[in-house]
Design an enzyme around this catalytic site. Sequence first.
Site, PDB file in Angstrom:
ATOM      1  N   GLY A  76      95.312  62.919 -47.240  1.00  0.00           N
ATOM      2  CA  GLY A  76      95.574  63.816 -48.363  1.00  0.00           C
ATOM      3  C   GLY A  76      96.963  64.432 -48.284  1.00  0.00           C
ATOM      4  O   GLY A  76      97.650  64.599 -49.296  1.00  0.00           O
ATOM      5  N   THR A  77      97.375  64.756 -47.077  1.00  0.00           N
ATOM      6  CA  THR A  77      98.709  65.344 -46.883  1.00  0.00           C
ATOM      7  C   THR A  77      99.783  64.383 -47.387  1.00  0.00           C
ATOM      8  O   THR A  77     100.730  64.785 -48.080  1.00  0.00           O
ATOM      9  CB  THR A  77      98.926  65.642 -45.381  1.00  0.00           C
ATOM     10  OG1 THR A  77      97.912  66.557 -44.953  1.00  0.00           O
ATOM     11  CG2 THR A  77     100.293  66.235 -45.121  1.00  0.00           C
ATOM     12  N   ASN A 159      90.761  75.346 -50.665  1.00  0.00           N
ATOM     13  CA  ASN A 159      90.072  74.981 -49.430  1.00  0.00           C
ATOM     14  C   ASN A 159      89.537  76.182 -48.666  1.00  0.00           C
ATOM     15  O   ASN A 159      88.651  76.041 -47.842  1.00  0.00           O
ATOM     16  CB  ASN A 159      90.998  74.164 -48.520  1.00  0.00           C
ATOM     17  CG  ASN A 159      92.390  74.732 -48.427  1.00  0.00           C
ATOM     18  OD1 ASN A 159      93.076  74.878 -49.426  1.00  0.00           O
ATOM     19  ND2 ASN A 159      92.815  75.078 -47.231  1.00  0.00           N
ATOM     20  N   SER A 207      91.334  62.715 -50.324  1.00  0.00           N
ATOM     21  CA  SER A 207      91.300  62.349 -48.908  1.00  0.00           C
ATOM     22  C   SER A 207      89.859  62.014 -48.531  1.00  0.00           C
ATOM     23  O   SER A 207      88.951  62.828 -48.743  1.00  0.00           O
ATOM     24  CB  SER A 207      91.797  63.533 -48.079  1.00  0.00           C
ATOM     25  OG  SER A 207      91.655  63.243 -46.718  1.00  0.00           O
ATOM     26  N   HIS A 209      88.069  61.810 -45.821  1.00  0.00           N
ATOM     27  CA  HIS A 209      87.226  62.479 -44.811  1.00  0.00           C
ATOM     28  C   HIS A 209      86.585  63.759 -45.317  1.00  0.00           C
ATOM     29  O   HIS A 209      85.781  64.376 -44.625  1.00  0.00           O
ATOM     30  CB  HIS A 209      87.999  62.718 -43.511  1.00  0.00           C
ATOM     31  CG  HIS A 209      89.023  63.807 -43.534  1.00  0.00           C
ATOM     32  ND1 HIS A 209      88.807  65.033 -42.962  1.00  0.00           N
ATOM     33  CD2 HIS A 209      90.272  63.854 -44.038  1.00  0.00           C
ATOM     34  CE1 HIS A 209      89.887  65.787 -43.094  1.00  0.00           C
ATOM     35  NE2 HIS A 209      90.796  65.098 -43.750  1.00  0.00           N
ATOM     36  N   THR A 245     101.678  48.042 -44.256  1.00  0.00           N
ATOM     37  CA  THR A 245     100.492  47.173 -44.331  1.00  0.00           C
ATOM     38  C   THR A 245      99.243  48.010 -44.601  1.00  0.00           C
ATOM     39  O   THR A 245      99.006  49.004 -43.913  1.00  0.00           O
ATOM     40  CB  THR A 245     100.343  46.377 -43.006  1.00  0.00           C
ATOM     41  OG1 THR A 245     101.545  45.634 -42.828  1.00  0.00           O
ATOM     42  CG2 THR A 245      99.139  45.463 -43.040  1.00  0.00           C
ATOM     43  N   CYS A 333      96.431  80.141 -37.367  1.00  0.00           N
ATOM     44  CA  CYS A 333      96.981  80.701 -36.127  1.00  0.00           C
ATOM     45  C   CYS A 333      98.344  80.069 -35.900  1.00  0.00           C
ATOM     46  O   CYS A 333      98.431  78.873 -35.676  1.00  0.00           O
ATOM     47  CB  CYS A 333      96.041  80.360 -34.990  1.00  0.00           C
ATOM     48  SG  CYS A 333      96.568  81.049 -33.434  1.00  0.00           S
TER      49      CYS A 333
HETATM   50  C1  LIG Z   1      93.248  71.249 -50.368  1.00  0.00           C
HETATM   51  C2  LIG Z   1      93.698  70.321 -49.286  1.00  0.00           C
HETATM   52  N1  LIG Z   1      94.769  69.547 -49.476  1.00  0.00           N
HETATM   53  C3  LIG Z   1      95.196  68.681 -48.547  1.00  0.00           C
HETATM   54  C4  LIG Z   1      94.539  68.548 -47.351  1.00  0.00           C
HETATM   55  C5  LIG Z   1      95.054  67.588 -46.338  1.00  0.00           C
HETATM   56  O1  LIG Z   1      94.263  66.427 -46.279  1.00  0.00           O
HETATM   57  P1  LIG Z   1      94.310  65.493 -44.975  1.00  0.00           P
HETATM   58  O2  LIG Z   1      93.537  66.185 -43.922  1.00  0.00           O
HETATM   59  O3  LIG Z   1      93.667  64.211 -45.403  1.00  0.00           O
HETATM   60  O4  LIG Z   1      95.748  65.298 -44.644  1.00  0.00           O
HETATM   61  C6  LIG Z   1      93.421  69.343 -47.087  1.00  0.00           C
HETATM   62  C7  LIG Z   1      92.733  69.269 -45.776  1.00  0.00           C
HETATM   63  O5  LIG Z   1      92.122  70.209 -45.324  1.00  0.00           O
HETATM   64  C8  LIG Z   1      92.974  70.242 -48.093  1.00  0.00           C
HETATM   65  O6  LIG Z   1      91.903  71.023 -47.907  1.00  0.00           O
END
Ligand SMILES: Cc1ncc(COP(=O)(O)O)c(C=O)c1O
Length: 392
Positions: A76-77, A159, A207, A209, A245, A333
């Site tokens: 996701g990042t 989140n 993302s 996971h 890849t 933290c």
């Molecule tokens: C709102 C949000 N964006 C992005 C991410 C990042 O996703 P990833 O862990 O797949 O890099 C998270 C992960 O906690 C998230 O909660």
Amino acid sequence: MDRSTERTVYLDHAATTAVDPRVVEAMLPYWTQHYGNASSIYGLGRDAQHAMDRARQKVAEILNCAPKEIIFTGCGTESDNLALRGVAFERRNRAKKNHIVTSPIEHHAIGHTVEQLEKYFGFEVTYVPVDQHGLVDPADVERAIRPDTAIISIMFANNEVGTIQPVAQIGEITRAHKIPFHTDAVQAAGAVNLDVKAQNVDLLSLSAHKFYGPKGVGLLYARRGVPFLPVQTGGAHERSRRAGTENVPYIVGLATALELATQDLEESNARIAQIRDRLIAGVLERIPDSRLSGHPTQRLPNNASFLFEYIEGESILLNLDMMGVAASSGSACTSGSLEPSHVLMAMGFPHEIAHGSLRLTLGKENTLEEIEYVLEVLPGIVEKLRQISPLL
Ligand SMILES: Cc1ncc(COP(=O)(O)O)c(C=O)c1O
């Protein structure tokens, strides 16, 4: 306090989820059997390519877009970085647009990317405010728009506190102004309708996971025609928008997990929300000086976030851990000092209250019995910590 039980009550599904065994099963053949490189022209390569095509098709159906509008990424990042940098750099190069609109409650994948674009690349940033529930007002987004706005990025669901933004309404505004609109839907998947047309979004990050898929794979939906400069260059993978890849087993896993999450969506959300509501009611009833953070109704069905006055969220977590409960606090933290959550600060909570945050996020395997257990142990933990609190 001794760890009195061997059980683990996992209440941190916003951090990550276990991989669904059906997802593992779907992924397995792509490690040792169909292990070809999807770019190779012989049979093994074609098998991998076909598996990826099927995954892309499945995801595209769920998002209501064309398969070629899906870019598979490493997380996701990465999707968030790709959306922001990809569009911001292209817009600046081609159209001299130098301004970004976002919110102060984004995940760091957006927040820190925007900060870097501002500090080192000369972009200007407008942060639209949020109210005490963490909600963005679409009218504020419209007011923030300038002639040189390159991209607008507002997260779908937060989140930490679970607030769901009026994405479709914001999208109507960005469409009218012809400005690319990105939404970080990483927390929203499995909880809301991800139809990109109904939601009026141009770019959307996911993302795997977070919805019972594997860690280390994500996707970016990028609407056809949205100006875009690849961030990672190399081969022609993902239509030259994300070189590297492709990770075929993980892509198959992501698509399977998304399909399962979508099939179950309403039934599973209703069940989770019901026990989540029992948790919220129980905590507020049994623990004095406690409050729910985030929006009372426009929130993720699995999110129960609280603020407890006079104590630290981290101490609650350690004590819960000793009782076999895995939870999270909103605070990040940083380098040995505990900074209060930027989300809670943006919502207007003072430092001392923002420090006492606890986030409990439920998943499909949680039971009412587990929630009753948390309601038994949490009041005692809070009371014990208050007895030693210097703030009381
Ligand atoms: C709102 C949000 N964006 C992005 C991410 C990042 O996703 P990833 O862990 O797949 O890099 C998270 C992960 O906690 C998230 O909660």
